[in-house]
Design a protein around this motif. Structure first.
Motif, PDB file in Angstrom:
ATOM      1  N   ASP A  66      49.490  35.649  38.108  1.00 41.59           N
ATOM      2  CA  ASP A  66      48.422  35.008  37.374  1.00 41.59           C
ATOM      3  C   ASP A  66      48.564  35.422  35.920  1.00 41.59           C
ATOM      4  OD1 ASP A  66      46.797  35.739  40.230  1.00 41.59           O
ATOM      5  OD2 ASP A  66      46.758  33.705  39.468  1.00 41.59           O
ATOM      6  N   TRP A  92      36.653  35.582  34.220  1.00 40.62           N
ATOM      7  CA  TRP A  92      36.420  36.994  33.910  1.00 40.62           C
ATOM      8  C   TRP A  92      34.944  37.330  34.082  1.00 40.62           C
ATOM      9  CZ3 TRP A  92      40.057  40.643  32.094  1.00 40.62           C
ATOM     10  CH2 TRP A  92      41.339  40.132  31.911  1.00 40.62           C
ATOM     11  N   PHE A 151      41.185  33.551  39.783  1.00 37.60           N
ATOM     12  CA  PHE A 151      41.800  33.848  38.501  1.00 37.60           C
ATOM     13  C   PHE A 151      42.790  32.764  38.124  1.00 37.60           C
ATOM     14  CE2 PHE A 151      44.994  36.400  36.049  1.00 37.60           C
ATOM     15  CZ  PHE A 151      44.250  36.393  34.894  1.00 37.60           C
ATOM     16  N   GLY A 207      36.028  44.216  30.842  1.00 39.23           N
ATOM     17  CA  GLY A 207      36.110  42.863  31.378  1.00 39.23           C
ATOM     18  C   GLY A 207      37.056  42.888  32.560  1.00 39.23           C
ATOM     19  N   THR A 208      36.683  42.246  33.632  1.00 43.52           N
ATOM     20  CA  THR A 208      37.547  42.278  34.818  1.00 43.52           C
ATOM     21  C   THR A 208      37.822  40.868  35.317  1.00 43.52           C
ATOM     22  OG1 THR A 208      35.839  42.305  36.514  1.00 43.52           O
ATOM     23  CG2 THR A 208      36.476  44.414  35.564  1.00 43.52           C
ATOM     24  N   THR A 209      38.908  40.778  36.070  1.00 45.22           N
ATOM     25  CA  THR A 209      39.211  39.544  36.752  1.00 45.22           C
ATOM     26  C   THR A 209      39.916  39.887  38.054  1.00 45.22           C
ATOM     27  OG1 THR A 209      40.151  37.343  36.505  1.00 45.22           O
ATOM     28  CG2 THR A 209      41.464  39.179  35.678  1.00 45.22           C
ATOM     29  N   GLY A 210      39.984  38.919  38.940  1.00 47.91           N
ATOM     30  CA  GLY A 210      40.661  39.169  40.200  1.00 47.91           C
ATOM     31  C   GLY A 210      39.687  39.502  41.303  1.00 47.91           C
ATOM     32  N   LYS A 211      40.244  39.959  42.411  1.00 42.57           N
ATOM     33  CA  LYS A 211      39.456  40.176  43.614  1.00 42.57           C
ATOM     34  C   LYS A 211      39.462  41.648  43.984  1.00 42.57           C
ATOM     35  CE  LYS A 211      41.256  35.788  45.270  1.00 42.57           C
ATOM     36  NZ  LYS A 211      42.159  35.176  46.219  1.00 42.57           N
ATOM     37  N   SER A 212      38.441  42.047  44.721  1.00 49.39           N
ATOM     38  CA  SER A 212      38.346  43.457  45.114  1.00 49.39           C
ATOM     39  C   SER A 212      39.448  43.840  46.092  1.00 49.39           C
ATOM     40  CB  SER A 212      36.980  43.726  45.730  1.00 49.39           C
ATOM     41  OG  SER A 212      36.800  42.897  46.857  1.00 49.39           O
ATOM     42  N   SER A 213      40.125  42.826  46.667  1.00 54.99           N
ATOM     43  CA  SER A 213      41.194  43.136  47.623  1.00 54.99           C
ATOM     44  C   SER A 213      42.532  43.372  46.928  1.00 54.99           C
ATOM     45  CB  SER A 213      41.345  41.985  48.617  1.00 54.99           C
ATOM     46  OG  SER A 213      41.664  40.794  47.933  1.00 54.99           O
ATOM     47  N   TRP A 214      42.627  43.141  45.622  1.00 53.47           N
ATOM     48  CA  TRP A 214      43.910  43.273  44.929  1.00 53.47           C
ATOM     49  C   TRP A 214      44.344  44.730  44.893  1.00 53.47           C
ATOM     50  CZ3 TRP A 214      44.233  39.699  40.021  1.00 53.47           C
ATOM     51  CH2 TRP A 214      44.189  38.359  40.445  1.00 53.47           C
ATOM     52  N   THR A 236      51.516  34.564  43.392  1.00 52.86           N
ATOM     53  CA  THR A 236      51.445  36.003  43.153  1.00 52.86           C
ATOM     54  C   THR A 236      51.475  36.351  41.678  1.00 52.86           C
ATOM     55  OG1 THR A 236      53.815  36.126  43.481  1.00 52.86           O
ATOM     56  CG2 THR A 236      52.418  36.695  45.354  1.00 52.86           C
ATOM     57  N   GLY A 281      41.450  46.608  44.190  1.00 52.37           N
ATOM     58  CA  GLY A 281      40.339  46.198  43.353  1.00 52.37           C
ATOM     59  C   GLY A 281      40.777  45.261  42.254  1.00 52.37           C
ATOM     60  N   VAL A 289      41.363  43.769  38.353  1.00 53.81           N
ATOM     61  CA  VAL A 289      42.017  44.280  37.154  1.00 53.81           C
ATOM     62  C   VAL A 289      41.178  43.877  35.961  1.00 53.81           C
ATOM     63  CG1 VAL A 289      44.291  44.102  38.192  1.00 53.81           C
ATOM     64  CG2 VAL A 289      43.408  42.209  36.818  1.00 53.81           C
TER      65      VAL A 289
END
Lengths: 124, 236
Positions: free
Chosen positions: B194, B206, B3, B229-236, B192, A104, A106
């Motif tokens: 960020d 974000w 991101f 607050g979020t960032t990135g992908k649901s696959s991370w 890999t 998910g 971060v």
């Protein structure tokens, strides 16, 4: 996945920190699936828990926390192995195995607190 | 939005991919000892430096000199004797065989996988492992740079683990041949690391959930509220 950030509690009675493996986010406090690790100055604690719409604490550690001070927080999550570091990047303050959430986004979170974040980095 | 597009500014896109299905070398800069001996053709990228061509060595570079950590994968097929492979953290490239700084992971028709650090004057072999290398067979090379270490895989099998590459901290990705005719294909680079230092006082990339956010003085603030607050992908 390694997530690092400067985290500073500004004011408030609650806690603040980082979220990871977050999905299905909403605007209310615990509206997400995923993990949260926070620091709380009012109880001098580092806490780790997970959400699935409600909060479940996994573990805590005693760590002196002062408001207004930057703490370098690092989360290293590899499968179910989750380690949390504060300032000392050699020895984790928290180390748990929890397989509830595997992937998910971060992010940053404040819970009944004002907080500042800086110098965030993510290594996947 | 990725991101990687937040900050600091990057000249290239966050990741890089080329399967040459357009039969062009768009995005690549070629460095070769004797003119245009690298061409995109038949949905692949051909370098012709074989012993009969007297070209010795050539490189093709892509991406951004600010790239630090990531995973580079490419299919490498030797069509003659010689060696060929993939490069990371490449800077200061020139046309000569030794003219670049960076990491080079390669297969050699002499029957080995090697990892070299190139310092612009010398190519220093820092790791070597025997492996049967068949001319005409496709090998999938993978090199991962993270911090000061580099790892190498061939066909999914890890060959070198956590070799120190701290001499090279950032740079472009590349393909290289040395006294070999080579076909490259399916190049893919995934960054890999960020970072967001919030120096732009913006939270581009974000998403805000609840809370009261502000950006000032190069930091990200959540004020007197519950918020995420979020960032990135649901696959991370």
């Amino acid at each position: 996945m390694t997530l690092e950030s400067d985290v500073r509690v500004m004011s408030g009675t609650g806690d603040t920190g980082l979220i990871f493996r977050a999905t299905n986010l909403g605007t209310s406090a615990d509206a997400m699936n995923g993990y949260y690790v926070g620091i709380r100055d009012s109880t001098d604690q580092l806490l780790l828990g997970r959400m699935n719409g409600t909060w479940s604490e996994i573990t805590t550690a005693s760590v002196p926390i002062q408001s207004g001070v930057n703490y370098r927080m690092k989360v290293v999550a590899a499968g179910p192995d989750i380690r949390v570091y504060i300032d000392d990047m050699a020895i984790p303050k928290l180390h748990v195995h929890d397989a509830t959430w595997s992937a998910g986004a971060v992010g940053v979170r404040a819970h009944f607190a004002s907080a500042a974040f800086d110098n965030l980095s993510i290594t996947r | 939005m990725r991101f990687g597009s937040i900050a600091p500014p990057y000249n290239g896109s966050a990741d890089f991919e080329d399967d040459y299905s357009d039969n062009t070398d768009d995005g690549w800069a070629e460095y070769s000892m004797s003119g245009s001996d690298i061409v995109a053709f038949a949905n692949a990228y051909l370098a012709n430096n074989g012993p009969q061509n007297f070209n010795a060595s050539s490189k093709a570079l892509a991406g951004d000199e600010t790239w630090t950590s990531g995973i580079l994968i490419a299919d490498v097929t030797l069509r003659s004797s010689g060696d060929a492979g993939i490069m990371t953290r490449v800077t200061n490239a020139g046309h000569g065989a030794n003219e670049a700084l960076g990491c080079y992971a390669a297969i050699s028709s002499t029957g080995k996988v090697v990892l070299e650090l190139h310092d612009g004057r010398k190519n220093i072999e820092i790791a070597s492992a025997p492996m049967a290398v068949t001319i005409g067979r496709k090998y999938r090379l993978k090199m991962s740079n993270s911090g000061s270490t580099v790892k190498v895989w061939v066909d999914g099998v890890q060959v070198f683990d956590t070799v120190d590459s701290s001499a090279h901290k950032r740079g472009q990705i590349g393909l290289r041949t040395n006294f070999a005719d080579v076909t490259f294909d399916n190049v893919k680079y995934t960054r890999t690391v960020d970072k967001d230092r919030f120096v732009d006082n913006a939270d581009n990339g974000w998403k805000r959930f609840g809370g009261n956010f502000s950006l000032t003085g190069g930091a990200y603030y959540l004020n007197n509220a519950n918020g995420t607050g979020t960032t990135g992908k649901s696959s991370w």
